[in-house]
Design a protein around this motif. Structure first.
Motif, short mmCIF file in Angstrom:
data_model
loop_
_atom_site.label_atom_id
_atom_site.label_comp_id
_atom_site.label_asym_id
_atom_site.label_seq_id
_atom_site.Cartn_x
_atom_site.Cartn_y
_atom_site.Cartn_z
N LEU A 98 -1.49 -1.74 -15.19
CA LEU A 98 -2.71 -2.47 -15.51
C LEU A 98 -3.02 -2.31 -17.00
CD1 LEU A 98 -5.17 -1.61 -12.60
CD2 LEU A 98 -4.37 -3.88 -13.21
N VAL A 99 -3.36 -3.41 -17.64
CA VAL A 99 -3.74 -3.38 -19.05
C VAL A 99 -5.24 -3.57 -19.20
CG1 VAL A 99 -3.47 -4.55 -21.27
CG2 VAL A 99 -1.48 -4.15 -19.83
N MET A 100 -5.85 -4.31 -18.29
CA MET A 100 -7.25 -4.65 -18.41
C MET A 100 -8.02 -4.25 -17.14
SD MET A 100 -8.91 -8.44 -18.87
CE MET A 100 -7.92 -8.76 -20.31
N LEU A 101 -9.15 -3.59 -17.30
CA LEU A 101 -10.02 -3.29 -16.18
C LEU A 101 -10.87 -4.50 -15.86
CD1 LEU A 101 -11.34 0.31 -16.96
CD2 LEU A 101 -9.36 -0.36 -15.60
N GLY A 102 -11.26 -4.60 -14.60
CA GLY A 102 -12.20 -5.62 -14.19
C GLY A 102 -11.60 -6.95 -13.83
N GLU A 103 -10.26 -7.12 -13.93
CA GLU A 103 -9.64 -8.38 -13.53
C GLU A 103 -9.68 -8.53 -12.01
OE1 GLU A 103 -7.98 -11.12 -15.15
OE2 GLU A 103 -9.32 -10.35 -16.69
N GLU A 104 -10.05 -9.72 -11.55
CA GLU A 104 -10.19 -9.95 -10.12
C GLU A 104 -8.83 -10.01 -9.44
OE1 GLU A 104 -13.00 -9.77 -8.69
OE2 GLU A 104 -14.20 -9.76 -10.53
N HIS A 105 -8.72 -9.30 -8.32
CA HIS A 105 -7.49 -9.27 -7.54
C HIS A 105 -7.80 -9.77 -6.12
CE1 HIS A 105 -6.17 -6.70 -10.79
NE2 HIS A 105 -4.94 -6.63 -10.28
N PRO A 106 -7.39 -10.98 -5.78
CA PRO A 106 -7.52 -11.41 -4.39
C PRO A 106 -6.62 -10.56 -3.51
CG PRO A 106 -6.20 -12.99 -5.62
CD PRO A 106 -6.75 -12.02 -6.63
N ALA A 107 -6.86 -10.61 -2.20
CA ALA A 107 -6.17 -9.71 -1.27
C ALA A 107 -4.66 -9.85 -1.36
CB ALA A 107 -6.64 -9.98 0.16
N ARG A 108 -4.17 -11.09 -1.53
CA ARG A 108 -2.71 -11.27 -1.57
C ARG A 108 -2.08 -10.62 -2.80
NH1 ARG A 108 -5.02 -16.13 -2.93
NH2 ARG A 108 -4.39 -17.06 -4.93
N LEU A 109 -2.83 -10.54 -3.90
CA LEU A 109 -2.33 -9.86 -5.09
C LEU A 109 -2.56 -8.35 -5.00
CD1 LEU A 109 -1.13 -9.96 -7.93
CD2 LEU A 109 -3.42 -10.40 -8.81
N LEU A 110 -3.65 -7.97 -4.35
CA LEU A 110 -3.98 -6.55 -4.22
C LEU A 110 -2.87 -5.78 -3.53
CD1 LEU A 110 -6.45 -4.46 -4.50
CD2 LEU A 110 -6.80 -4.92 -2.07
N VAL A 111 -2.35 -6.31 -2.44
CA VAL A 111 -1.35 -5.59 -1.65
C VAL A 111 0.01 -5.55 -2.35
CG1 VAL A 111 -2.50 -6.09 0.52
CG2 VAL A 111 -0.77 -7.68 -0.34
N ARG A 112 0.15 -6.29 -3.45
CA ARG A 112 1.39 -6.23 -4.24
C ARG A 112 1.30 -5.24 -5.38
NH1 ARG A 112 1.55 -12.29 -5.88
NH2 ARG A 112 2.98 -11.46 -7.47
N ARG A 113 0.15 -4.62 -5.55
CA ARG A 113 -0.08 -3.68 -6.64
C ARG A 113 0.36 -2.26 -6.26
NH1 ARG A 113 -0.58 -4.73 -11.95
NH2 ARG A 113 -2.09 -6.37 -12.38
N VAL A 114 1.21 -1.66 -7.08
CA VAL A 114 1.57 -0.25 -6.89
C VAL A 114 0.33 0.63 -7.01
CG1 VAL A 114 2.94 1.66 -7.79
CG2 VAL A 114 3.93 -0.64 -7.70
N ASP A 115 -0.55 0.26 -7.94
CA ASP A 115 -1.77 1.05 -8.15
C ASP A 115 -2.62 1.11 -6.89
OD1 ASP A 115 -1.51 1.49 -11.13
OD2 ASP A 115 -1.48 -0.70 -11.04
N PHE A 116 -2.69 -0.02 -6.18
CA PHE A 116 -3.49 -0.02 -4.97
C PHE A 116 -2.93 0.95 -3.92
CE2 PHE A 116 -4.02 -1.62 -0.61
CZ PHE A 116 -5.40 -1.46 -0.48
N TRP A 117 -1.63 0.95 -3.74
CA TRP A 117 -1.05 1.81 -2.71
C TRP A 117 -1.10 3.28 -3.10
CZ3 TRP A 117 -1.11 -0.13 1.76
CH2 TRP A 117 -0.93 -1.51 1.95
N LEU A 118 -1.00 3.57 -4.39
CA LEU A 118 -1.23 4.95 -4.82
C LEU A 118 -2.67 5.36 -4.53
CD1 LEU A 118 0.61 4.98 -8.28
CD2 LEU A 118 1.32 6.16 -6.20
N TYR A 119 -3.60 4.46 -4.80
CA TYR A 119 -5.02 4.69 -4.53
C TYR A 119 -5.26 4.85 -3.03
CZ TYR A 119 -10.06 3.57 -4.80
OH TYR A 119 -11.43 3.57 -4.72
N TYR A 120 -4.61 4.01 -2.23
CA TYR A 120 -4.76 4.04 -0.78
C TYR A 120 -4.30 5.38 -0.21
CZ TYR A 120 -4.68 2.05 3.98
OH TYR A 120 -4.92 1.78 5.29
N VAL A 121 -3.13 5.84 -0.67
CA VAL A 121 -2.60 7.11 -0.17
C VAL A 121 -3.47 8.28 -0.65
CG1 VAL A 121 -0.62 8.68 -0.22
CG2 VAL A 121 -0.26 6.22 0.00
N ALA A 122 -3.95 8.21 -1.89
CA ALA A 122 -4.81 9.28 -2.40
C ALA A 122 -6.08 9.40 -1.57
CB ALA A 122 -5.16 9.02 -3.86
#
Length: 576
Positions: free
Chosen positions: A336-360
């Motif tokens: 991620l380079v920018m905070l606050g960018e909107e992520h619809p659900a289909r893009l969210l589940v493709r994010r490595v950051d989201f799954w790291l966050y999910y597991v944490a």
């Protein structure tokens, strides 16, 4: 001025709703009795705890209801769901009625759903009435959800300290009573106009005072919860708790003394505007413009993720050919380079950051919640059954302190800046320490200290998660994205709880462990005593929490550049 006063009355109403509707935190107070009355195994008892947590899966229904019904109506629907769910369970535990296990499961599910609906009502009230200080309002009010168990323990001691069924009666009736008291300020919600910067800063100062008062309330409940009292003394102490909870009612008077605060207090403190994100919405938009102008689509290794309609969803860093190795593959890929960018659900589940966050979250806050649900059986197995209510108070109080601490980044960012994902990593450290402590020793002191650590850690995570989700994946999408995130709670409740129940039941007899897998098919109630009942569970939970800590550290390393860039943009905007 009248409108400003009424918004603080709404905040008080929200605090009271949160303080008395976290009814899932006192499950351990009556779980052993419920298990005995129903004649069920530990695995079956775990499924009842899972049913309560599954209410979060249906959290979207409260948002749908608010689209068609007034907020006050949704609040009372929440209260009546709890009245039916907990009330019928009280009749069951008192022997007035008998119900099949499946019906008991549905009652727990209905009760858990009522908690989620109450939370949605409180979130909407905070967002509507404190648009410039949403993060502070949310962290403060959500924090009070952690003191419910301590308050109910005090009320139970004031009524009948020898009966565990009184908790179910309180869970059923108190939220309905509080909803009735909160009805008047909710119906008189003011129409608020945008506040000038000076008024926003004054509100921030008031929130600081409220957080100090909340900390005193938590300390009071913690101290009085560590020793036994008779009914008379408990009623006096309960009166003191009510006075502390009523203190925010004096906020309108603070508003009328605004000039005094400006002359005496605000000269000593410089409070920055605090928004739902790390900074307010205007700073966020300026930050986006600066980033967009500084980095072209293909320069410096940066590229956009383009949606089907051509919209740009977030900036990610492309891997440089000259940078190789596993560390770059994990930390640098699609950063991620920018905070606050909107992520619809289909893009969210493709994010490595989201799954790291999910597991944490899954291996941090969720595992702490499962621990609180099984605290009654843990205390019983270690010969500390008489200390169950004290342990519940410890967990509740330290969870409350953790929730309050989640607001620290907003208050101290001018003095000490640290990415919020870094705070998340720090908050996860006490959890594995606590579980390994429990695995090595089962005495009363270690049990109390470990419970405090776990409560502090999980409380911080629960309260900070909304802000982190909005910062990483967009504030406008937070409603959907955060509900996707918390699907890990019922999953964790089932998996962690089932693991603990299997280990527990396998130590109640000399039979094979495989028999424990099928205890759900039987109706025999089993009790396990000794350190072995939860030893393996604590070791495994500790290992899982280490995995969560590792994922949070990776998330911090991946998102730190975006947070640093965000902060530099904010400072530059203030200078110019």
């Amino acid at each position: 001025m009248a409108g400003q006063s009424r918004k603080w009355m709404i905040l008080v109403a929200t605090i009271w709703i949160q303080a008395f509707t976290g009814t899932n935190f006192d499950f351990s107070a009556y779980s052993s009795t419920l298990k005995s009355v129903l004649g069920i195994s530990q695995v079956q008892l775990n499924y009842l705890a899972v049913a309560s947590d599954m209410g979060k899966v249906f959290g979207w229904s409260s948002g749908l209801a608010l689209l068609h019904l007034p907020l006050a109506v949704v609040m009372f629907i929440s209260a009546f769901m709890g009245l039916i769910g907990y009330g019928l369970q009280w009749f069951v535990i008192r022997g007035v009625i008998t119900v099949p296990y499946f019906v008991e499961f549905l009652l727990c599910l209905l009760s858990g759903c009522s908690i989620c609906w109450f939370n949605t009502v409180c979130f909407v009230l905070c967002i509507r009435n404190f648009p410039s200080n949403r993060a502070l309002a949310l962290s403060l009010t959500v924090g009070f959800n952690g003191v419910t168990a301590a308050l109910y323990t005090l009320i139970a001691d004031s009524l009948d300290p020898s009966s565990s069924s009184v908790y179910l009666l309180l869970n059923a009736s108190v939220p309905l009573l509080i909803s009735s008291l909160a009805l008047v300020p909710i119906l008189r919600q003011p129409t608020l106009s945008p506040l000038p910067p000076e008024a926003v800063r004054l509100d921030s100062l008031i929130f600081l005072i409220l957080n100090v008062a909340a900390a005193l309330t938590g300390i009071y409940l913690l101290v009085i919860g560590t020793f036994s009292t008779d009914i008379g003394t408990a009623r006096i102490l309960l009166g003191g708790a009510v006075v502390l909870l009523a203190f925010p009612l004096f906020i309108p008077g603070i508003l009328y003394a605004r000039s005094w605060f400006q002359q005496t207090v605000r000269t000593s403190f410089r409070l920055e505007d605090s928004g739902f994100l790390l900074v307010d919405d205007e700073d966020l938009e300026l930050h986006k413009e600066l980033i967009t102008s500084d980095v072209s689509v293909h320069e410096n290794g940066l590229t956009h993720l383009i949606s089907e309609n051509g919209s740009s969803y977030g900036l990610t860093r492309r891997k440089h050919p000259e940078i190789e190795g596993c560390c770059e593959a994990i930390i640098g890929r699609n950063q991620l380079v920018m905070l606050g960018e909107e992520h619809p659900a289909r893009l969210l589940v493709r994010r490595v950051d989201f799954w790291l966050y999910y597991v944490a979250y899954f291996c941090g806050g969720t595992i702490g919640l499962v621990y609180s649900n099984t605290l009654g059986q843990i205390a019983q197995s270690l010969g500390q059954a008489s200390q169950t209510t004290m342990l519940i108070t410890l967990y509740s109080s330290f969870s409350f302190f953790g929730r309050l601490l989640s607001a620290a980044p907003d208050y101290i960012r001018a003095k000490l800046y640290f990415a919020r994902t870094g705070w998340l990593s720090l908050a996860l450290i006490p959890t594995p320490v606590a579980f390994f402590m429990l695995a090595t020793s089962g005495n009363a002191t270690v049990l109390a200290v470990a419970t405090s650590f776990i409560g502090l850690s999980s409380g911080f995570i629960f309260a900070a998660a909304v802000s982190i989700t909005s910062e990483l994946f967009g504030p406008n999408s937070v409603g959907v994205n955060h509900n996707i995130l918390i699907t890990n709670i019922p999953i964790g409740s089932l998996s962690y709880g089932l693991l603990a129940a299997i280990v527990y039941d396998s130590n109640t007899s000399s039979d094979s462990t495989m028999r424990s897998l099928f205890l759900f098919l039987f109706s025999d109630s089993t009790v396990c005593y000794g350190k072995a009942c939860y030893f393996l569970t604590f070791v495994l939970w500790g290992c899982f929490s280490v995995v969560g800590l590792t994922c949070s550290l990776l998330l911090f390393l991946r998102t730190r550049p975006a947070y640093d860039r965000f902060e530099r943009g904010r400072i530059s905007a203030q200078l110019y």
